[in-house]
Design an enzyme around this catalytic site. Structure first.
Site, PDB file in Angstrom:
ATOM      1  N   ARG A   9      21.197  63.712  51.714  1.00  0.00           N
ATOM      2  CA  ARG A   9      21.676  64.368  52.949  1.00  0.00           C
ATOM      3  C   ARG A   9      23.131  64.008  53.152  1.00  0.00           C
ATOM      4  O   ARG A   9      23.515  62.853  53.084  1.00  0.00           O
ATOM      5  CB  ARG A   9      20.857  63.963  54.170  1.00  0.00           C
ATOM      6  CG  ARG A   9      21.145  64.874  55.368  1.00  0.00           C
ATOM      7  CD  ARG A   9      20.168  64.655  56.500  1.00  0.00           C
ATOM      8  NE  ARG A   9      18.799  64.977  56.132  1.00  0.00           N
ATOM      9  CZ  ARG A   9      17.775  64.971  56.983  1.00  0.00           C
ATOM     10  NH1 ARG A   9      17.968  64.654  58.248  1.00  0.00           N
ATOM     11  NH2 ARG A   9      16.556  65.263  56.590  1.00  0.00           N
ATOM     12  N   SER A  58      17.199  69.302  58.463  1.00  0.00           N
ATOM     13  CA  SER A  58      16.415  69.112  59.669  1.00  0.00           C
ATOM     14  C   SER A  58      17.243  69.382  60.925  1.00  0.00           C
ATOM     15  O   SER A  58      17.707  70.490  61.144  1.00  0.00           O
ATOM     16  CB  SER A  58      15.803  67.705  59.690  1.00  0.00           C
ATOM     17  OG  SER A  58      14.869  67.571  60.718  1.00  0.00           O
ATOM     18  N   ASP A  80       9.622  70.763  61.810  1.00  0.00           N
ATOM     19  CA  ASP A  80       8.693  69.672  61.515  1.00  0.00           C
ATOM     20  C   ASP A  80       8.590  68.690  62.684  1.00  0.00           C
ATOM     21  O   ASP A  80       7.728  67.813  62.670  1.00  0.00           O
ATOM     22  CB  ASP A  80       9.040  68.960  60.205  1.00  0.00           C
ATOM     23  CG  ASP A  80      10.378  68.240  60.226  1.00  0.00           C
ATOM     24  OD1 ASP A  80      11.146  68.419  61.185  1.00  0.00           O
ATOM     25  OD2 ASP A  80      10.669  67.504  59.258  1.00  0.00           O
TER      26      ASP A  80
END
Length: 597
Positions: free
Chosen positions: A52, A148, A307
């Site tokens: 990330r 995310s 999520d």
């Protein structure tokens, strides 16, 4: 040491993307050595969270080259671990972020080049569909391209192993070593996935199978169908809207009111500074405005890759209450327990899990109600694997959570899933309305039964890893270090003996492997020197955990205090939190940035 000139030339030799090549060429021409050092000196690290970083040129960033290199390492390691990986195949999905589709296609090309079957989801998917696909297809692994809830400049690469859980050690280290040995691109072709016969798109089949399993955790279908509770939903500019619509249909719930400004996927997240519902009212203001307009008293939210799950409720005084992850976790645990018992299942076969920085209320519930409870390290890579291990022992693991609004309902996926959480919570609200209760009133009853567990969690921002290490080393070794006489520690341990006027009763340091609560002073939870994590327990029963984030430049703190008097507990905990800043982290001294809501 390799010169920055050599690193720049090596980048230009390897990179085939004109845009990222131009970035390094421009920085080189301008002699911006500082920026070149940041971009090129360190390689982006592959850990249990995968990759990330910001999407820009450089070995330390997310871009075409580093994605290809990471995939080559993963591919080699996978073939070493699973000789039948080519036949089992890999599942690849992506969200809507900048470059996500390209990264996914380049990832697929590497596996196809090696003759490995690729189940490639064409179009956007929410993250849980990747581990679900791994489970359903018995695949060798899964890759989800997403960052995310990070800001728009970021993207990421998340890996699931053949057990459909996020990878844990030693796989991360094995993959990292394989990456270093396979830096020369084998193939650079974002179109190969469109023509290679080994690329298979079963997205519709997996999508339908996922919602078939979602429908199995519906316990009150007729009540859902008859209910007129009005819900407002926001996808936070992410990929959740279509999944949320289908989930509501699967539970026979009436359609929700959508927050139209945030409904469609938009990689620029134009209405929020941080696309994370955990950030509070700033992130949910448009959903709350929608709810006020349509006279709804409940807002449900997913983060951009759907999520995570958050909820807010309008109170009798007209103010909106945004529930914390720990509060939602307690509510879920109680609801899941009710549903489990209603099926006539013996409670001693039931198991629930929470991360070590989450509230201790779930442990208290287990103690009173008789189900099995276990605590793991932070992150669903640990929770998911622990759930699998408990299932092998005969337990029904029906719930797990971490305070960062991540919830696992049932065994649809052994990972956090904001969509199954969304409809499970909506169904609970319908049941509460039948009983004449609000969400807040239901939570209040849980506190009255199990005790007041009050949490206060937040973070400081720090962009310097060296500063972060200096702070944590000061906490464990003191300002003036002395060489340790014990070989297992570098310096003599000098943790504070008191904090905010209270004696420290126990210390657990999972960075160096020290736990005063154990006879041998060794923790039972896994130890990792690559991340910082220290927990203090005080004589007033306060629990304080400081840890670094694996994906963000943050020092996070988690605090909780338990007692019978709510107001007294809140007052005392606020005092503890102030002490963390003043006595441990010293934000002014170390230049830490405060969280801004």
């Amino acid at each position: 040491m390799t010169t920055i000139e050599s690193l720049a030339q090596e980048w230009l030799r390897l990179d085939r993307n004109p845009e990222t090549r131009q970035e390094i060429e421009r920085l080189h021409a301008e002699r911006d050595i500082e920026e070149l050092e940041l971009r090129l000196r360190q390689r982006i690290s592959f850990g249990t969270a995968g990759l990330r970083s910001k999407t820009e040129a450089g070995f330390s960033r997310m871009n075409d080259l580093t994605v290809i290199q990471a995939t080559q390492g993963l591919c080699i390691y996978l073939l070493e671990c699973m000789p039948d990986a080519a036949q089992k195949g890999v599942v690849i999905g992506h969200d809507h972020r900048h470059h996500s589709e390209t990264f996914a296609k380049l990832t697929a090309a590497v596996f196809l080049f090696k003759g490995i079957k690729v189940y490639f989801y064409r179009g956007l998917v929410h993250t849980p569909l990747v581990p679900f696909g791994v489970k359903k297809l018995n695949a060798a692994c899964g890759i989800m391209i997403t960052a995310s809830h990070n800001p728009k400049q970021y993207n990421g690469y998340k890996v699931y192993w053949d057990n459909a859980c996020q990878i844990i050690s030693p796989h991360d280290k094995g993959i990292a070593r394989a990456i270093e040995k396979n830096l020369e691109p084998w193939v650079w072709d974002s179109q190969l996935v469109n023509s290679n016969s080994l690329a298979i798109d079963l997205k519709k089949d997996i999508w339908d199978a996922y919602f078939k399993e979602i429908s199995k955790i519906c316990f009150h279908r007729e009540d859902n169908r008859a209910s007129n509770v009005k819900f407002v939903y926001t996808a936070m500019h992410g990929v959740g809207t279509q999944a949320a619509i289908r989930a509501f249909e699967s539970f026979s719930l009436k359609p929700f009111e959508d927050t139209k400004e945030q409904s469609a996927p938009d990689p620029d997240f134009p209405t929020v500074a941080y696309p994370n519902p955990e950030e509070g009212k700033g992130a949910l203001v448009l959903a709350i405005n929608t709810a006020d307009r349509v006279h709804s008293h409940v807002v449900l939210a997913n983060d951009p890759d759907a999520d995570r799950f958050a909820v807010a409720e309008k109170q009798k005084d007209g103010e909106w209450r945004i529930f914390s992850g720990n509060e939602i976790g307690a509510i879920f645990a109680s609801a899941v327990l009710e549903n489990y018992r209603s099926q006539g299942n013996p409670v001693e076969n039931l198991a629930m899990l929470a991360s070590s920085v989450s509230s201790k209320m779930l442990a208290r519930m287990a103690e009173i109600e008789g189900f099995h409870f276990e605590e793991t390290l932070t992150g669903f890579k640990w929770l998911g694997n622990a759930a699998i291990n408990l299932s092998r022992k005969g337990y029904h693991v029906v719930f797990a959570y971490e305070e960062a609004i991540g919830f696992m309902i049932g065994d649809i996926v052994r990972d956090k899933d904001g969509i199954s959480a969304l409809v499970t919570f909506a169904e609970l609200v319908v049941q509460l309305e039948k009983r004449g209760l609000t969400i807040s009133q239901y939570l209040e009853r849980l506190y009255q039964k199990y005790g007041w567990f009050v949490s206060n969690n937040s973070y400081f921002i720090c962009h310097s890893p060296a500063t972060i290490n200096r702070i944590f080393n000061k906490i464990r070794y003191g300002e003036d270090t002395t060489k340790s006489k014990r070989p297992e520690f570098e310096f003599e341990l000098r943790y504070p003996s008191t904090l905010v006027g209270h004696r420290v009763t126990d210390i657990r340091d999972l960075t160096i492997g020290y736990d005063t609560s154990k006879p041998d002073k060794k923790p039972t939870l896994p130890v990792s020197s690559s991340s910082q994590m220290i927990t203090f327990e005080l004589e007033n029963h306060a629990v304080i955990t400081l840890r670094t984030s694996g994906t963000e430049p943050k020092i996070k703190y988690y605090t909780e205090l338990y007692g019978d008097d709510k107001d007294a507990v809140i007052l005392e905990l606020n005092h503890v939190v102030q002490g963390i800043a003043d006595e441990l982290l010293e934000p002014k001294k170390y230049g830490l940035e405060y969280r801004v809501d």
